[in-house]
Design a protein around this motif. Sequence first.
Motif, mmCIF file in Angstrom:
data_model
loop_
_atom_site.group_PDB
_atom_site.id
_atom_site.type_symbol
_atom_site.label_atom_id
_atom_site.label_comp_id
_atom_site.label_asym_id
_atom_site.label_seq_id
_atom_site.Cartn_x
_atom_site.Cartn_y
_atom_site.Cartn_z
ATOM 1 N N ARG A 32 1.057 -1.524 -0.338
ATOM 2 C CA ARG A 32 0.226 -0.223 0.050
ATOM 3 C C ARG A 32 0.938 0.808 0.495
ATOM 4 O O ARG A 32 0.572 2.815 -1.011
ATOM 5 C CB ARG A 32 -1.088 -0.039 1.040
ATOM 6 C CG ARG A 32 -2.421 -0.742 1.647
ATOM 7 C CD ARG A 32 -3.263 -0.466 2.821
ATOM 8 N NE ARG A 32 -3.532 0.435 3.097
ATOM 9 C CZ ARG A 32 -5.107 0.022 2.438
ATOM 10 N NH1 ARG A 32 -4.924 -1.134 2.088
ATOM 11 N NH2 ARG A 32 -5.649 1.193 1.788
ATOM 12 N N SER A 33 2.430 1.186 0.346
ATOM 13 C CA SER A 33 2.579 2.200 0.789
ATOM 14 C C SER A 33 4.632 2.252 0.039
ATOM 15 O O SER A 33 5.179 3.354 0.294
ATOM 16 C CB SER A 33 2.779 2.737 2.461
ATOM 17 O OG SER A 33 1.988 2.727 3.048
ATOM 18 N N ASP A 36 2.721 3.711 -6.214
ATOM 19 C CA ASP A 36 1.762 4.133 -6.775
ATOM 20 C C ASP A 36 1.709 4.016 -8.178
ATOM 21 O O ASP A 36 2.645 5.110 -8.828
ATOM 22 C CB ASP A 36 0.231 4.606 -6.014
ATOM 23 C CG ASP A 36 -0.953 5.420 -7.028
ATOM 24 O OD1 ASP A 36 -1.039 4.042 -7.131
ATOM 25 O OD2 ASP A 36 -1.291 6.106 -6.971
ATOM 26 N N ASP A 40 -4.126 6.263 -7.389
ATOM 27 C CA ASP A 40 -5.637 6.385 -6.527
ATOM 28 C C ASP A 40 -5.225 6.414 -5.006
ATOM 29 O O ASP A 40 -5.483 6.798 -4.298
ATOM 30 C CB ASP A 40 -6.126 4.850 -6.798
ATOM 31 C CG ASP A 40 -5.125 3.283 -6.256
ATOM 32 O OD1 ASP A 40 -3.896 3.517 -6.303
ATOM 33 O OD2 ASP A 40 -5.570 2.799 -6.301
ATOM 34 N N GLY A 41 -3.824 6.216 -4.840
ATOM 35 C CA GLY A 41 -2.788 7.077 -3.568
ATOM 36 C C GLY A 41 -2.846 5.776 -2.858
ATOM 37 O O GLY A 41 -1.932 6.201 -1.763
ATOM 38 N N ILE A 42 -2.804 4.397 -3.252
ATOM 39 C CA ILE A 42 -2.453 3.158 -2.823
ATOM 40 C C ILE A 42 -1.473 2.965 -3.999
ATOM 41 O O ILE A 42 -1.633 2.783 -5.188
ATOM 42 C CB ILE A 42 -4.108 2.628 -2.438
ATOM 43 C CG1 ILE A 42 -4.176 3.463 -1.891
ATOM 44 C CG2 ILE A 42 -3.408 1.097 -2.160
ATOM 45 C CD1 ILE A 42 -6.173 2.245 -1.955
ATOM 46 N N GLN A 402 -5.970 5.648 9.689
ATOM 47 C CA GLN A 402 -6.999 4.553 9.054
ATOM 48 C C GLN A 402 -7.093 2.883 9.932
ATOM 49 O O GLN A 402 -7.974 1.996 9.437
ATOM 50 C CB GLN A 402 -6.114 3.834 7.686
ATOM 51 C CG GLN A 402 -6.069 4.983 7.061
ATOM 52 C CD GLN A 402 -7.079 5.834 6.239
ATOM 53 O OE1 GLN A 402 -8.124 4.437 5.999
ATOM 54 N NE2 GLN A 402 -7.631 7.415 6.342
ATOM 55 N N ASP A 417 -0.205 3.130 11.870
ATOM 56 C CA ASP A 417 -0.184 4.026 10.366
ATOM 57 C C ASP A 417 0.968 4.543 10.370
ATOM 58 O O ASP A 417 1.638 5.002 10.292
ATOM 59 C CB ASP A 417 -0.845 4.886 10.530
ATOM 60 C CG ASP A 417 -2.726 4.380 9.991
ATOM 61 O OD1 ASP A 417 -2.825 3.223 9.762
ATOM 62 O OD2 ASP A 417 -4.014 4.841 10.679
ATOM 63 N N THR A 435 2.839 9.159 -5.904
ATOM 64 C CA THR A 435 2.072 8.504 -6.224
ATOM 65 C C THR A 435 1.461 10.360 -6.532
ATOM 66 O O THR A 435 2.230 11.122 -6.918
ATOM 67 C CB THR A 435 0.600 8.953 -5.294
ATOM 68 O OG1 THR A 435 -0.150 8.918 -6.151
ATOM 69 C CG2 THR A 435 0.438 9.466 -4.152
ATOM 70 N N TRP A 440 -2.667 8.110 0.830
ATOM 71 C CA TRP A 440 -4.059 7.074 1.486
ATOM 72 C C TRP A 440 -3.476 7.205 2.650
ATOM 73 O O TRP A 440 -4.548 7.230 4.147
ATOM 74 C CB TRP A 440 -4.007 5.687 1.443
ATOM 75 C CG TRP A 440 -2.705 4.628 2.128
ATOM 76 C CD1 TRP A 440 -1.575 4.309 1.723
ATOM 77 C CD2 TRP A 440 -2.985 3.461 3.114
ATOM 78 N NE1 TRP A 440 -0.664 3.472 1.872
ATOM 79 C CE2 TRP A 440 -1.488 3.099 3.626
ATOM 80 C CE3 TRP A 440 -3.485 3.405 3.677
ATOM 81 C CZ2 TRP A 440 -0.967 2.468 4.662
ATOM 82 C CZ3 TRP A 440 -3.271 3.112 5.291
ATOM 83 C CH2 TRP A 440 -2.157 2.628 4.808
#
Length: 555
Positions: A32-33, A36, A40-42, A402, A417, A435, A440
């Motif tokens: 996820r990090s 990207d 979509d920011g992920i 999150q 997080d 990204t 995210w």
Amino acid sequence: MNLAVSDLPVQAGIASDPDWWRGAVIYQIYPRSYQDTSGDGIGDLAGICQRLPYIASLGVDAIWVSPFFTSPMKDFGYDVADYTNVDPMFGALHDFDLLVAEAHKFGIRVMIDLVISHTSDQHPWFIESRTSRDNPKSDWFVWAEAKPDGTPPNNWLSIFGGSGWAWDPSRQQYYQHNFLTSQPDLNFHNPQVQDALLDVARFWLERGVNGFRLDTINFYFCDDQLRNNPALAPELRNASIAPTVNPYNHQEHIYDKNRPENLEFLRRFRALMDEFPDIAAVGEVGDAQYGLQIVADYTSGGDKMHMCYAFDFLAPDLLSPARVRTVLSDFMAAAPEGWACWAFSNHDVIRHGTRWGNLVSDRDRYLRMLAGLLLSLRGSVCLYQGEELGLTEAELAFEDLQDPYGIQFWPDFKGRDGCRTPMVWAENSDHAGFTEGQPWLPIPSEHRHMAVDAQEHVNASMLNHYRRLLAFRKQHPALAKGELEFIDCNDAVLGFIRRHGNEAVFCGFNLSDQEQFIDPPEGALTPLAGHGFSGMLKSDCIEIPPYDAFFARLG
């Protein structure tokens, strides 16, 4: 070493080596990090593929990719709804196949994170299981009757807070969940469940993965009699698994996890892996009281896990020579033929750049010394993305959180997080090159100056320090595969000798903020270069500056 990504040649592939995992350096990627590519920011699998030249430039042996399977993302992929597919936010199966193929071209093996102690409540297995008490999968999860007063079957707790049981109105029964209520625990006492999970592992082995990181490996079995856990004395409570604000720490977890029945399943898992060439697995042992003994049990005998890691070096307490010596000595005594995998940071704990770095007088020097120490211990190594940049824990506002764990216990515990914020690639680019969309999680401003492009061509940068150390480790096989013998120094210095074949390397680490002078070990010493440290051999002693190290060939 000042190696730019563009200087790196693509290798022809991976040479066969069934022992590759012993002493391997494994780079953990939290998809996820990382990078990207869709906007979509992920982060996604294509992003990892795009960054393979960078990963190869580090000199690591393998990557461990955190979960990318189909998931409702209540626990960000650690709640799996389909074990044999890729969640659309990360791409598709062909993206994974491409990642494996491209990684192999760079000589990098690929390990994936299998989460098989539990599923998502949206997994078809659980959807069917909860429909009735007599359907074909009715016994695939841990179900139990309520007590006569309607309360849960026993006192088991969830790591995420509250009871470890959730009521299901359809079956009029409770189901066990060691984590979120949306993560029901599988019933490993059912052979069909074991078979199905082994089929999942086979699916990925046939797609070319080189091994697995097995999440919460000691949680697979619970007591089949559902006995209550005993209370744990306050002085024995440990916050390395759950924060002190969580009553999970108040129990001795001998019935809801850590069960001896697990050993036979691990033998079955190993037998499956042995059908394929050069496969390895590392298991995550989550237990504050019995972690090292479980690691020893799970890696002994050559018929279970290749290696495991516990939380001993993921704990809040600042490292000391005595602490490191105790942890390694205890493990070597418990499993002399076993193999550990050590980590200082991962996706579940405060980054050690903050966890320990905030407790010392010179964070940068201390982190450099720790990198040398981690890469010199007997065992394999996991490095967590951004660790090579010196990233610290991000401070996030409550509205940016999150992680359900942090939301549950805020503000006493801020969750995970802070160690999962996006990788920083470009200091002056929008969102640090991670990204083109809205990330995210926020990217901390203090991370920007640590971005890859800000460190890439600076010889003295943390990034190039890690590259030097990884190259140095490869030049000296004793550091990767050798036996370890501790040398008495003083309370501030950790000293040991690594021996492999005809090579013996003395390693000395000053864990204090004061210059230290120690006696050299017996035998002729030849100082080694290429590691970036400045300890020196004098006529009658070894001099090690604050938070520094010394390496020498012995004999």
